[in-house]
Design a protein around this motif. Structure first.
Motif, PDB file in Angstrom:
ATOM      1  N   MET A  73       0.825  -1.153  -0.074  1.00 20.83           N
ATOM      2  CA  MET A  73      -0.106  -0.104   0.292  1.00 20.83           C
ATOM      3  C   MET A  73       1.271   1.034  -0.905  1.00 20.83           C
ATOM      4  O   MET A  73       1.897   0.890   0.196  1.00 20.83           O
ATOM      5  N   ASN A  74       0.158   2.224  -0.455  1.00 21.90           N
ATOM      6  CA  ASN A  74       1.103   3.763  -0.176  1.00 21.90           C
ATOM      7  C   ASN A  74       1.272   3.892   0.720  1.00 21.90           C
ATOM      8  O   ASN A  74       0.494   3.976   1.615  1.00 21.90           O
ATOM      9  N   GLY A  75       2.415   4.567   1.229  1.00 22.62           N
ATOM     10  CA  GLY A  75       3.381   4.474   2.443  1.00 22.62           C
ATOM     11  C   GLY A  75       3.489   3.864   3.542  1.00 22.62           C
ATOM     12  O   GLY A  75       4.032   3.764   4.844  1.00 22.62           O
ATOM     13  N   HIS A  76       3.965   2.143   2.327  1.00 18.69           N
ATOM     14  CA  HIS A  76       3.925   1.337   3.708  1.00 18.69           C
ATOM     15  C   HIS A  76       5.386   1.067   3.549  1.00 18.69           C
ATOM     16  O   HIS A  76       5.843  -0.175   4.088  1.00 18.69           O
ATOM     17  N   SER A 211      -0.565  -1.989  -4.268  1.00 14.22           N
ATOM     18  CA  SER A 211      -1.762  -2.472  -3.766  1.00 14.22           C
ATOM     19  C   SER A 211      -2.973  -2.069  -4.166  1.00 14.22           C
ATOM     20  O   SER A 211      -3.427  -0.827  -4.188  1.00 14.22           O
ATOM     21  N   LYS A 212      -3.884  -2.725  -3.615  1.00 10.94           N
ATOM     22  CA  LYS A 212      -5.154  -1.958  -3.485  1.00 10.94           C
ATOM     23  C   LYS A 212      -5.366  -1.484  -2.472  1.00 10.94           C
ATOM     24  O   LYS A 212      -4.974  -1.744  -1.512  1.00 10.94           O
ATOM     25  N   LYS A 213      -6.711  -0.724  -2.286  1.00 14.63           N
ATOM     26  CA  LYS A 213      -6.649  -0.102  -1.430  1.00 14.63           C
ATOM     27  C   LYS A 213      -7.662  -0.205  -0.223  1.00 14.63           C
ATOM     28  O   LYS A 213      -8.110  -1.106  -0.566  1.00 14.63           O
ATOM     29  N   GLN A 214      -7.272  -0.698   1.081  1.00 17.21           N
ATOM     30  CA  GLN A 214      -7.715  -1.805   2.381  1.00 17.21           C
ATOM     31  C   GLN A 214      -8.602  -0.798   2.546  1.00 17.21           C
ATOM     32  O   GLN A 214      -7.993   0.292   3.260  1.00 17.21           O
ATOM     33  N   LYS A 223      -0.355 -11.348  -2.563  1.00 16.26           N
ATOM     34  CA  LYS A 223      -0.815 -11.562  -3.777  1.00 16.26           C
ATOM     35  C   LYS A 223      -2.027 -11.379  -5.062  1.00 16.26           C
ATOM     36  O   LYS A 223      -2.120 -11.396  -6.159  1.00 16.26           O
ATOM     37  N   MET A 224      -3.002 -11.279  -4.082  1.00 16.77           N
ATOM     38  CA  MET A 224      -4.223 -11.200  -4.193  1.00 16.77           C
ATOM     39  C   MET A 224      -4.151 -10.389  -4.243  1.00 16.77           C
ATOM     40  O   MET A 224      -5.267  -9.521  -5.043  1.00 16.77           O
ATOM     41  N   ASP A 225      -3.858  -9.160  -3.652  1.00 13.91           N
ATOM     42  CA  ASP A 225      -3.637  -7.509  -3.694  1.00 13.91           C
ATOM     43  C   ASP A 225      -3.231  -6.689  -4.357  1.00 13.91           C
ATOM     44  O   ASP A 225      -3.223  -5.490  -4.509  1.00 13.91           O
ATOM     45  N   ILE A 226      -2.622  -7.539  -5.476  1.00 11.17           N
ATOM     46  CA  ILE A 226      -2.042  -6.455  -6.415  1.00 11.17           C
ATOM     47  C   ILE A 226      -2.453  -5.509  -7.194  1.00 11.17           C
ATOM     48  O   ILE A 226      -3.773  -6.277  -8.403  1.00 11.17           O
ATOM     49  N   LYS A 227      -2.975  -4.239  -7.494  1.00 14.08           N
ATOM     50  CA  LYS A 227      -3.503  -3.487  -8.536  1.00 14.08           C
ATOM     51  C   LYS A 227      -3.184  -3.679 -10.027  1.00 14.08           C
ATOM     52  O   LYS A 227      -2.021  -3.455 -10.057  1.00 14.08           O
TER      53      LYS A 227
END
Length: 314
Positions: A73-76, A211-214, A223-227
């Motif tokens: 995620m952004n900022g991680h 990755s997708k926003k959570q 790996k299932m969260d890749i944007k």
């Protein structure tokens, strides 16, 4: 100060814009005898560059001709983690070109210099000069910020492998490679071509993809969260997710020390096609130095000095 190794945006890459066709050969199994035995019974099975922490030496390798997807995620902390990893590659005498399409080269280098010093705001001009001299021909930067056409990216990889003899190419990030966020077919085609170019040149390509926003950042991305296209994760050789322990940070800011022993950062290896290990790597973050430590008791240090011990020669 010593000038870094810039790769100008107007470099003539015409001879590298077209990839050569690779002939595929069908061969009997026994023709591979020598190659298979070398892989099984020598250090060839452990080939590849290491991460810059002692405890990770036998967990994951970055092998020639592969593509690693770095996500989170952004900022991680993806870029900060990769800065320390790239300094580690330089210590293993494996050259890297960084195409940081979201950040000016001078900012990318400045962050890496400060992180390597481990002294926070006490950084000296002498250290910056020493770091850039030490990196020498093992660290190059593509002098371009903004979108880059996929054909240009592929040509740069071929050029840096052929002319500069580099081993790693970093693309930060997928969203800057001239492909629409919803154009899943183009994303898959781009990553597939990256795999072909990595194989043909022997380069290890590192691709950053958000990755997708959570709704809840306490969840570890995978790996299932890749944007973007779900095919991306199927195509690459390795997937590493970067997760920052923000729940711990919130608790500490509220005076709750119950999680103080937890790691500040996780590197989660969700896929390693040619390796035997998948799992989580715990790291602790030192804010002023921007270094990631392998143990909670470890203190910041000059990465130029300690990495040879952390990463013995291949």
């Amino acid at each position: 100060m010593t000038n870094p190794n810039w790769i100008p945006d107007d470099l003539d890459l015409s001879e590298y814009m077209q990839s050569s066709e690779m002939r595929q050969k069908v061969r009997a199994a026994n023709e591979f005898h020598d190659d298979v035995c070398e892989y099984l019974f020598t250090e060839a099975s452990k080939a590849g560059d290491r991460l810059p922490w002692r405890k990770t030496a036998d967990l994951i390798r970055f092998r020639s001709g592969e593509v690693t997807l770095w996500t989170g995620m952004n900022g991680h902390g993806k870029s900060l983690v990769m800065g320390q990893v790239i300094t580690g590659f330089a210590h293993q005498r494996s050259g890297t070109c960084i195409a940081s399409l979201e950040m000016l080269p001078k900012i990318t280098l400045a962050r890496m210099v400060k992180q390597s010093a481990g002294t926070g705001d006490a950084l000296s001009r002498e250290y910056a000069t020493a770091y850039l001299r030490w990196a020498g021909s093992n660290l190059w930067l593509y002098d371009h910020v903004g979108h880059a056409k996929r054909e240009k990216i592929m040509a740069l990889i071929r050029y840096t492998a052929d002319k500069l003899k580099l081993k790693h190419f970093v693309i930060d990030s997928l969203m800057k490679c001239g492909i629409g966020l919803e154009d899943y077919d183009a994303q898959a085609a781009f990553v597939s071509e990256l795999c072909d170019v990595a194989r043909d040149t022997g380069m290890h390509v590192h691709l950053v993809a958000h990755s997708k926003k959570q709704l809840d950042e306490s969840k570890h991305p995978g790996k299932m969260d890749i944007k973007g296209s779900g095919t991306i994760g199927d195509l690459v050789h390795n997937i590493i997710s970067v997760w920052r322990n923000k729940p711990k940070e919130r608790k500490l800011s509220e005076g709750d020390n119950s999680s103080s022993g937890e790691p500040d950062q996780l590197l989660i290896c969700d896929k390693q096609r040619n390796g035997d290990w998948e799992g989580k790597i715990s790291l602790w973050y030192h804010p002023s130095s921007r270094q990631y430590m392998e143990a909670i008791s470890e203190q910041p240090h000059d990465l130029k000095e300690i990495l040879p011990r952390a990463n013995p020669s291949k």
